[in-house]
Design an enzyme around this catalytic site. Sequence first.
Site, PDB file in Angstrom:
ATOM      1  N   LYS A   1      50.059  35.250  45.471  1.00 38.85           N
ATOM      2  CA  LYS A   1      50.020  36.094  44.265  1.00 38.85           C
ATOM      3  C   LYS A   1      48.577  36.319  43.832  1.00 38.85           C
ATOM      4  CE  LYS A   1      50.112  35.534  39.825  1.00 38.85           C
ATOM      5  NZ  LYS A   1      49.246  36.675  39.434  1.00 38.85           N
TER       6      LYS A   1
ATOM      7  N   GLU B   1      32.341  28.585  29.677  1.00 43.04           N
ATOM      8  CA  GLU B   1      32.213  29.489  30.823  1.00 43.04           C
ATOM      9  C   GLU B   1      32.396  30.922  30.327  1.00 43.04           C
ATOM     10  OE1 GLU B   1      35.365  29.537  33.804  1.00 43.04           O
ATOM     11  OE2 GLU B   1      33.859  29.546  35.377  1.00 43.04           O
TER      12      GLU B   1
ATOM     13  N   CYS C   1      32.401  31.724  39.957  1.00 43.89           N
ATOM     14  CA  CYS C   1      32.573  30.348  39.474  1.00 43.89           C
ATOM     15  C   CYS C   1      31.311  29.521  39.686  1.00 43.89           C
ATOM     16  CB  CYS C   1      33.760  29.694  40.169  1.00 43.89           C
ATOM     17  SG  CYS C   1      33.656  29.811  41.961  1.00 43.89           S
TER      18      CYS C   1
ATOM     19  N   GLU D   1      40.784  24.815  42.509  1.00 45.19           N
ATOM     20  CA  GLU D   1      39.365  25.186  42.351  1.00 45.19           C
ATOM     21  C   GLU D   1      39.264  25.859  40.996  1.00 45.19           C
ATOM     22  OE1 GLU D   1      37.238  24.267  44.450  1.00 45.19           O
ATOM     23  OE2 GLU D   1      38.365  23.941  46.287  1.00 45.19           O
TER      24      GLU D   1
HETATM   25  P1  NDP Z   1      43.248  32.633  35.679  1.00 42.94           P
HETATM   26  O1  NDP Z   1      43.407  31.162  35.670  1.00 42.94           O
HETATM   27  O2  NDP Z   1      43.521  33.383  34.433  1.00 42.94           O
HETATM   28  O3  NDP Z   1      44.184  33.294  36.779  1.00 42.94           O
HETATM   29  C1  NDP Z   1      44.134  32.920  38.141  1.00 42.94           C
HETATM   30  C2  NDP Z   1      45.476  33.231  38.782  1.00 42.94           C
HETATM   31  O4  NDP Z   1      46.498  32.404  38.224  1.00 42.94           O
HETATM   32  C3  NDP Z   1      45.920  34.666  38.543  1.00 42.94           C
HETATM   33  O5  NDP Z   1      46.604  35.119  39.691  1.00 42.94           O
HETATM   34  C4  NDP Z   1      46.858  34.492  37.359  1.00 42.94           C
HETATM   35  O6  NDP Z   1      47.755  35.535  37.218  1.00 42.94           O
HETATM   36  C5  NDP Z   1      47.548  33.206  37.715  1.00 42.94           C
HETATM   37  N1  NDP Z   1      48.162  32.502  36.592  1.00 42.94           N
HETATM   38  C6  NDP Z   1      47.834  32.552  35.286  1.00 42.94           C
HETATM   39  N2  NDP Z   1      48.634  31.718  34.566  1.00 42.94           N
HETATM   40  C7  NDP Z   1      49.484  31.136  35.448  1.00 42.94           C
HETATM   41  C8  NDP Z   1      50.556  30.186  35.333  1.00 42.94           C
HETATM   42  N3  NDP Z   1      50.890  29.646  34.159  1.00 42.94           N
HETATM   43  N4  NDP Z   1      51.221  29.826  36.455  1.00 42.94           N
HETATM   44  C9  NDP Z   1      50.872  30.332  37.654  1.00 42.94           C
HETATM   45  N5  NDP Z   1      49.878  31.248  37.827  1.00 42.94           N
HETATM   46  C10 NDP Z   1      49.188  31.641  36.735  1.00 42.94           C
HETATM   47  O7  NDP Z   1      41.775  32.911  36.220  1.00 42.94           O
HETATM   48  P2  NDP Z   1      41.008  34.294  36.262  1.00 42.94           P
HETATM   49  O8  NDP Z   1      41.790  35.250  37.107  1.00 42.94           O
HETATM   50  O9  NDP Z   1      40.647  34.669  34.869  1.00 42.94           O
HETATM   51  O10 NDP Z   1      39.704  33.911  37.100  1.00 42.94           O
HETATM   52  C11 NDP Z   1      38.537  33.409  36.538  1.00 42.94           C
HETATM   53  C12 NDP Z   1      38.485  31.893  36.639  1.00 42.94           C
HETATM   54  O11 NDP Z   1      38.554  31.500  38.004  1.00 42.94           O
HETATM   55  C13 NDP Z   1      37.191  31.319  36.123  1.00 42.94           C
HETATM   56  O12 NDP Z   1      37.455  30.186  35.325  1.00 42.94           O
HETATM   57  C14 NDP Z   1      36.455  30.903  37.384  1.00 42.94           C
HETATM   58  O13 NDP Z   1      35.516  29.875  37.208  1.00 42.94           O
HETATM   59  C15 NDP Z   1      37.575  30.494  38.256  1.00 42.94           C
HETATM   60  N6  NDP Z   1      37.150  30.513  39.649  1.00 42.94           N
HETATM   61  C16 NDP Z   1      36.931  29.306  40.282  1.00 42.94           C
HETATM   62  C17 NDP Z   1      36.471  29.284  41.585  1.00 42.94           C
HETATM   63  C18 NDP Z   1      36.241  27.981  42.297  1.00 42.94           C
HETATM   64  O14 NDP Z   1      36.146  28.008  43.520  1.00 42.94           O
HETATM   65  N7  NDP Z   1      36.175  26.854  41.599  1.00 42.94           N
HETATM   66  C19 NDP Z   1      36.191  30.525  42.327  1.00 42.94           C
HETATM   67  C20 NDP Z   1      36.461  31.713  41.557  1.00 42.94           C
HETATM   68  C21 NDP Z   1      36.923  31.700  40.262  1.00 42.94           C
HETATM   69  P3  NDP Z   1      47.381  36.786  36.256  1.00 42.94           P
HETATM   70  O15 NDP Z   1      45.958  37.061  36.385  1.00 42.94           O
HETATM   71  O16 NDP Z   1      48.208  37.829  36.837  1.00 42.94           O
HETATM   72  O17 NDP Z   1      47.725  36.338  34.876  1.00 42.94           O
END
Ligand code: NDP
Length: 491
Positions: A182, A394, A292, A258
């Site tokens: 997803k 962040e 990130c 991550e």
């Molecule tokens: P989110 O946590 O908002 O979303 C990530 C994914 O999880 C999306 O597909 C989202 O769906 C889904 N999601 C959200 N809520 C749920 C839930 N309750 N159950 C299951 N899936 C869920 O992150 P962002 O998309 O805003 O990305 C930014 C974040 O990602 C930053 O904090 C960044 O630091 C982190 N990141 C970390 C990396 C690493 O390697 N450590 C690398 C890249 C980013 P939807 O968006 O459709 O709501």
Amino acid sequence: MANTQTKLKEVKLFINGEYVESSSQTLFEVKNPATQEIIAKVHEASFEDVDRACEAARQAFEEGPWRTMPLSERCAKIRRMAEIIIERKEELARLEALDVGKPYQVALEREIPRAAENLKFFADFMEHQGGEVYPMDDAYLNYTRYEPVGVAALITPWNLPFMLTTWKLGPCLASGNTAVIKPAEITPLTVSLLGEIAQQAGIPDGVVNVVHGFGVQSAGEFMTTHPEVDLISFTGETTTGKAIMKNGADSLKKVSFELGGKAANIIFEDANLDKAIPVSIQAAFMNSGQVCLAGSRILVQRTILDEFLTRFKEAAAALVVGDPQDAKTNMGPVVSQAHYNKVTSYLSIAEYENSTLIYGGKRPELPVHLSTGYYLQPTIYLQENAQARICQEEIFGPIVTIIPFDTEVEALAIANGTEYGLNAVVWTENLQRAHRISHDVRAGTIWVNCWFVRDLRAPFGGFKKSGVGREGGHHSLEFFTEAKNICIALK
Ligand code: NDP
């Protein structure tokens, strides 16, 4: 300049080898963040759709032939996926630039090739794995096997959609698992093609399924609570990781997370500024700071503060902010209206906290067709208080904070003084100091005199609230496999 004409796309779910519509016929819109133009209508997976995808993945896992086919054959198909990605790289890069707002050239030259490399690397790596052997007094022989776990839920964020999804899919498939993917709902375009690419590469139907939808009480949550899902590999925000861990607890799913970061980029007075400044600019503003691993807290030794501020500001001002499809563009918009609101809210927070604005803080002047895009200038603040919100939270946008320090001890305390621990960067010509700081900063990756250099064999992940587990090389394979010991009586 790449083609900017967009035809409205209809993005369907990919379940058991075919594109299908949402059973509820619910569609959501995706916008180009540079213009707010609607570029796609996406089928939102209902609970029934997610259930079908998980059942298809289960059946493909149990009944084969994916799990049981010779490893060399499985890995050849994964390598073929990588080749198809390279064959389609212009199309994929154009979609990624449209969807995320990142420069087309960056997607074309770095992210799409890296996505192909993620698949190829894990296919090669898996084929070269051995196992362990533990002989016992010539009476018994133990040997280990690493077997696939089952159905994996791969959930990824919007900042590097294709690259991060393949980073999970490579080891997942190479180990013999099946997947339900997803992507984030605001950037589904490239990831929506992964099922089709897997099929073109000869991977059996049901092995790679892609569903679309939101997180809470939508596709994401349906996947993480689904009884057929055995393991969850998630990249995203720390708060989402906590929710997923709770949701997966009832069925004891294996998790790898991550999560967020707030990296310290520490510039000592003996740093080579000719290298440190351009790389720190990249670390701050690449992908509009939506990385990130961004070096979003720049710790500068006070003896070189004036020189650093002057040169860093000049370099930020030289960045070309503009149309992601234009080859000259260094920085595009941020990804969405909601994210723009979040990022720009830190401008008033910074002002309230008495931060000094060094550069930026406004919408850049842009051609009229970009007038509705989610743009912010590269923005630099100076802040003495390392506990200020702009130094702790962040922001995930083109806003960077410079924090002065006097001594190495002080720099270390500031670097470690956050809830995150994903990575850090150290600039010094003093070898002993480079090692000392690298050992004492509590983060999963330390880059010394460089940033963003990745050997895919090396562990990747976060200390503290930046993650659970490690990915990369054998760390990924350990997550995506179950170790089995076989003990044979020799007499
Ligand atoms: P989110 O946590 O908002 O979303 C990530 C994914 O999880 C999306 O597909 C989202 O769906 C889904 N999601 C959200 N809520 C749920 C839930 N309750 N159950 C299951 N899936 C869920 O992150 P962002 O998309 O805003 O990305 C930014 C974040 O990602 C930053 O904090 C960044 O630091 C982190 N990141 C970390 C990396 C690493 O390697 N450590 C690398 C890249 C980013 P939807 O968006 O459709 O709501």
